[in-house]
Motif scaffolding. Structure first.
Motif, PDB file in Angstrom:
ATOM      1  N   LEU A  18       1.909 -10.084  11.833  1.00 55.34           N
ATOM      2  CA  LEU A  18       2.964  -9.330  10.798  1.00 55.34           C
ATOM      3  C   LEU A  18       2.929  -9.352   9.803  1.00 55.34           C
ATOM      4  CD1 LEU A  18       5.553 -10.938  13.795  1.00 55.34           C
ATOM      5  CD2 LEU A  18       4.389  -8.616  14.359  1.00 55.34           C
ATOM      6  N   HIS A  19       2.500 -10.647   8.767  1.00 61.89           N
ATOM      7  CA  HIS A  19       2.633 -10.239   7.416  1.00 61.89           C
ATOM      8  C   HIS A  19       1.519  -9.144   7.073  1.00 61.89           C
ATOM      9  CE1 HIS A  19       4.801 -14.630   6.942  1.00 61.89           C
ATOM     10  NE2 HIS A  19       5.194 -13.870   7.023  1.00 61.89           N
ATOM     11  N   GLN A  20       0.626  -8.988   7.356  1.00 56.42           N
ATOM     12  CA  GLN A  20      -0.401  -8.302   7.099  1.00 56.42           C
ATOM     13  C   GLN A  20      -0.003  -6.570   7.420  1.00 56.42           C
ATOM     14  OE1 GLN A  20      -3.730  -9.244   9.184  1.00 56.42           O
ATOM     15  NE2 GLN A  20      -3.664 -11.297   7.735  1.00 56.42           N
ATOM     16  N   LEU A  21       0.377  -6.586   8.802  1.00 57.58           N
ATOM     17  CA  LEU A  21       1.346  -5.617   8.895  1.00 57.58           C
ATOM     18  C   LEU A  21       2.101  -4.856   8.278  1.00 57.58           C
ATOM     19  CD1 LEU A  21       1.856  -5.371  13.361  1.00 57.58           C
ATOM     20  CD2 LEU A  21      -0.334  -4.145  11.215  1.00 57.58           C
ATOM     21  N   ILE A  22       3.294  -5.726   7.637  1.00 56.98           N
ATOM     22  CA  ILE A  22       4.370  -4.957   6.608  1.00 56.98           C
ATOM     23  C   ILE A  22       3.556  -5.242   4.951  1.00 56.98           C
ATOM     24  CG2 ILE A  22       6.474  -6.418   5.469  1.00 56.98           C
ATOM     25  CD1 ILE A  22       6.635  -8.370   8.296  1.00 56.98           C
ATOM     26  N   GLU A  23       2.554  -6.255   4.495  1.00 57.83           N
ATOM     27  CA  GLU A  23       2.393  -5.531   3.381  1.00 57.83           C
ATOM     28  C   GLU A  23       1.327  -4.697   3.130  1.00 57.83           C
ATOM     29  OE1 GLU A  23      -0.117  -9.493   3.084  1.00 57.83           O
ATOM     30  OE2 GLU A  23       2.163 -10.660   2.407  1.00 57.83           O
ATOM     31  N   ALA A  24       0.895  -4.113   4.461  1.00 52.01           N
ATOM     32  CA  ALA A  24       0.054  -3.088   4.336  1.00 52.01           C
ATOM     33  C   ALA A  24       0.885  -1.726   4.446  1.00 52.01           C
ATOM     34  CB  ALA A  24      -0.638  -2.826   5.392  1.00 52.01           C
ATOM     35  N   GLY A  25       2.647  -2.105   4.691  1.00 56.30           N
ATOM     36  CA  GLY A  25       3.528  -0.913   4.729  1.00 56.30           C
ATOM     37  C   GLY A  25       2.884   0.285   6.052  1.00 56.30           C
ATOM     38  N   LYS A  26       2.263  -1.035   7.161  1.00 58.69           N
ATOM     39  CA  LYS A  26       2.559  -0.124   8.998  1.00 58.69           C
ATOM     40  C   LYS A  26       4.383  -0.458   9.183  1.00 58.69           C
ATOM     41  CE  LYS A  26      -2.101  -0.305   9.160  1.00 58.69           C
ATOM     42  NZ  LYS A  26      -3.235  -0.777   9.440  1.00 58.69           N
ATOM     43  N   LEU A  27       4.630  -1.835   8.754  1.00 62.35           N
ATOM     44  CA  LEU A  27       5.669  -1.887   9.207  1.00 62.35           C
ATOM     45  C   LEU A  27       6.872  -1.905   8.075  1.00 62.35           C
ATOM     46  CD1 LEU A  27       5.775  -5.248  11.944  1.00 62.35           C
ATOM     47  CD2 LEU A  27       6.435  -2.673  12.122  1.00 62.35           C
ATOM     48  N   LYS A  28       7.773  -0.964   8.188  1.00 57.45           N
ATOM     49  CA  LYS A  28       8.855  -0.868   6.539  1.00 57.45           C
ATOM     50  C   LYS A  28       9.798  -2.028   7.043  1.00 57.45           C
ATOM     51  CE  LYS A  28       6.169   2.579   5.420  1.00 57.45           C
ATOM     52  NZ  LYS A  28       6.264   4.378   4.671  1.00 57.45           N
ATOM     53  N   PHE A 152      10.457   7.065 -11.488  1.00 57.48           N
ATOM     54  CA  PHE A 152      10.854   6.341 -10.507  1.00 57.48           C
ATOM     55  C   PHE A 152       8.732   5.671  -9.781  1.00 57.48           C
ATOM     56  CE2 PHE A 152      10.044   7.903  -6.278  1.00 57.48           C
ATOM     57  CZ  PHE A 152      11.245   7.443  -5.717  1.00 57.48           C
ATOM     58  N   THR A 153       7.841   7.152 -10.330  1.00 57.85           N
ATOM     59  CA  THR A 153       6.462   6.340  -9.961  1.00 57.85           C
ATOM     60  C   THR A 153       6.361   5.104 -10.004  1.00 57.85           C
ATOM     61  OG1 THR A 153       6.252   9.197  -9.895  1.00 57.85           O
ATOM     62  CG2 THR A 153       4.079   7.671 -10.070  1.00 57.85           C
ATOM     63  N   ILE A 154       6.845   4.578 -11.365  1.00 54.80           N
ATOM     64  CA  ILE A 154       6.467   2.918 -11.634  1.00 54.80           C
ATOM     65  C   ILE A 154       6.417   2.642 -10.281  1.00 54.80           C
ATOM     66  CG2 ILE A 154       6.769   1.247 -13.159  1.00 54.80           C
ATOM     67  CD1 ILE A 154       6.514   3.698 -16.082  1.00 54.80           C
ATOM     68  N   GLY A 155       8.084   2.267 -10.090  1.00 53.58           N
ATOM     69  CA  GLY A 155       8.768   1.996  -8.868  1.00 53.58           C
ATOM     70  C   GLY A 155       7.796   1.780  -7.746  1.00 53.58           C
ATOM     71  N   GLU A 156       7.395   3.287  -7.693  1.00 55.30           N
ATOM     72  CA  GLU A 156       6.534   3.544  -6.370  1.00 55.30           C
ATOM     73  C   GLU A 156       5.802   2.441  -6.558  1.00 55.30           C
ATOM     74  OE1 GLU A 156       6.415   7.677  -6.032  1.00 55.30           O
ATOM     75  OE2 GLU A 156       7.394   7.090  -4.159  1.00 55.30           O
ATOM     76  N   ALA A 157       5.290   2.340  -7.538  1.00 52.76           N
ATOM     77  CA  ALA A 157       2.985   1.492  -7.959  1.00 52.76           C
ATOM     78  C   ALA A 157       3.645  -0.061  -7.579  1.00 52.76           C
ATOM     79  CB  ALA A 157       3.519   1.555  -9.337  1.00 52.76           C
ATOM     80  N   THR A 158       5.079  -0.467  -7.434  1.00 54.66           N
ATOM     81  CA  THR A 158       4.995  -1.889  -7.313  1.00 54.66           C
ATOM     82  C   THR A 158       5.381  -2.232  -5.806  1.00 54.66           C
ATOM     83  OG1 THR A 158       7.698  -1.574  -6.382  1.00 54.66           O
ATOM     84  CG2 THR A 158       6.602  -1.958  -9.023  1.00 54.66           C
ATOM     85  N   HIS A 159       4.937  -1.171  -4.982  1.00 56.38           N
ATOM     86  CA  HIS A 159       5.011  -0.936  -3.738  1.00 56.38           C
ATOM     87  C   HIS A 159       5.499  -2.124  -2.480  1.00 56.38           C
ATOM     88  CE1 HIS A 159       1.543   1.539  -3.526  1.00 56.38           C
ATOM     89  NE2 HIS A 159       0.886   0.859  -4.305  1.00 56.38           N
ATOM     90  N   ASN A 160       7.226  -1.932  -3.421  1.00 59.78           N
ATOM     91  CA  ASN A 160       8.437  -3.005  -2.968  1.00 59.78           C
ATOM     92  C   ASN A 160       9.455  -1.932  -2.993  1.00 59.78           C
ATOM     93  OD1 ASN A 160      11.052  -4.233  -3.161  1.00 59.78           O
ATOM     94  ND2 ASN A 160      10.028  -6.348  -3.303  1.00 59.78           N
ATOM     95  N   SER A 161       9.964  -2.375  -1.142  1.00 57.87           N
ATOM     96  CA  SER A 161      10.720  -1.155  -1.325  1.00 57.87           C
ATOM     97  C   SER A 161      12.301  -1.095  -1.720  1.00 57.87           C
ATOM     98  CB  SER A 161      10.960  -0.301   0.399  1.00 57.87           C
ATOM     99  OG  SER A 161      11.161  -2.286   0.883  1.00 57.87           O
ATOM    100  N   ALA A 162      12.766  -2.131  -1.587  1.00 59.30           N
ATOM    101  CA  ALA A 162      13.482  -2.115  -2.780  1.00 59.30           C
ATOM    102  C   ALA A 162      13.791  -1.551  -4.554  1.00 59.30           C
ATOM    103  CB  ALA A 162      14.171  -3.367  -3.119  1.00 59.30           C
ATOM    104  N   LEU A 163      12.885  -2.674  -5.063  1.00 62.89           N
ATOM    105  CA  LEU A 163      12.962  -2.098  -6.457  1.00 62.89           C
ATOM    106  C   LEU A 163      12.694  -0.447  -6.750  1.00 62.89           C
ATOM    107  CD1 LEU A 163      10.026  -5.167  -7.886  1.00 62.89           C
ATOM    108  CD2 LEU A 163      13.039  -4.725  -7.607  1.00 62.89           C
TER     109      LEU A 163
END
Length: 237
Positions: A18-28, A152-163
């Motif tokens: 489940l951690h892997q699915l979250i990190e891969a973005g398959k679960l958000k 905004f794209t720098i924020g996206e590059a963190t791949h952290n939805s909260a950030l």
């Protein structure tokens, strides 16, 4: 030196997947997890193992179970912060100083994380934005949209939805300030140059250089907007 092989329990394996699915973005964040039965069938394990895995994720703060609704990935409520931040702008220059101080604390760290995590697609997108910004400046067009898109794209590059949501909020709140700043003589070219420095650091996956480049960029904008005296006021002991 040989080490004892640690026996992994079945529920720990479920947690890992489940951690892997979250990190891969398959679960958000905010997504509802499949039911216990569905997870048990998918992983081919017992429902008790799935139940234990969910309890582990709850202890980690990654999911929340809502009776009658299901189990959801915890969504950080960044939006709850946006309105109070936006309302600060109506309180005058002192509030603007507070917002820039927040930027100096937050955005360099975001740039550093982006340098660690940026994918080739993220870097290509940043390059395209800077190219558009350069063309807009050359034609004498306001580059405020491309300037905002870069952050905004720098924020996206963190791949952290909260950030990502936090950066989006900061970009929206400070849009009028950014537009005024970019109209100052020579400021648009300086902003483009500092954006290039940030991109070089991110493309080189150098977190510390990215942190420094973003810090210098924000301080330069702050100096331009607030003036040298206000810019240094909070730094006095």
């Amino acid at each position: 030196m040989l080490k004892v092989i640690k026996k992994i329990r079945i529920y720990e394996e479920v947690v890992g997947q489940l951690h892997q699915l979250i990190e891969a973005g398959k679960l958000k964040m905010g997504d509802r997890l499949p039911s216990e039965r569905e997870l048990a069938e998918t992983f081919r394990v017992s429902r008790s193992s799935v139940r234990e895995a969910i309890k582990t994720l709850e202890r980690e703060g990654l999911v929340v179970t809502r009776p009658g609704s299901g189990t959801f990935l915890t969504a950080v409520d960044v939006e709850a912060l946006i309105q109070p931040l936006a309302s600060l702008l109506s309180r005058g220059k002192d509030a603007l100083i507070d917002l820039f101080e927040m930027r100096r604390v937050v955005e360099p760290g975001i740039a550093a994380l982006a340098a660690e995590r940026a994918t080739p697609a993220d870097i290509l997108r940043l390059k395209e934005i800077l190219q558009a910004q350069e063309q807009q400046i050359a034609r004498g067009i306001s580059a405020v949209d491309s300037d905002a898109a870069f952050h905004f794209t720098i924020g996206e590059a963190t791949h952290n939805s909260a950030l990502q949501r936090l950066v989006s909020a900061i970009v929206d709140i400070l849009k009028p300030v950014r537009e005024k700043s970019l109209q100052t003589r020579g400021r648009a070219h300086k902003s483009l140059a500092s954006h290039r420095d940030i991109l070089v650091a991110i493309e080189g996956h150098d977190p510390e250089l990215a942190r420094q480049a973003m810090q210098q960029h924000i301080e330069a904008v702050e100096h331009n907007v607030l003036g040298p005296l206000e810019h240094t006021r909070r730094r006095a002991p």
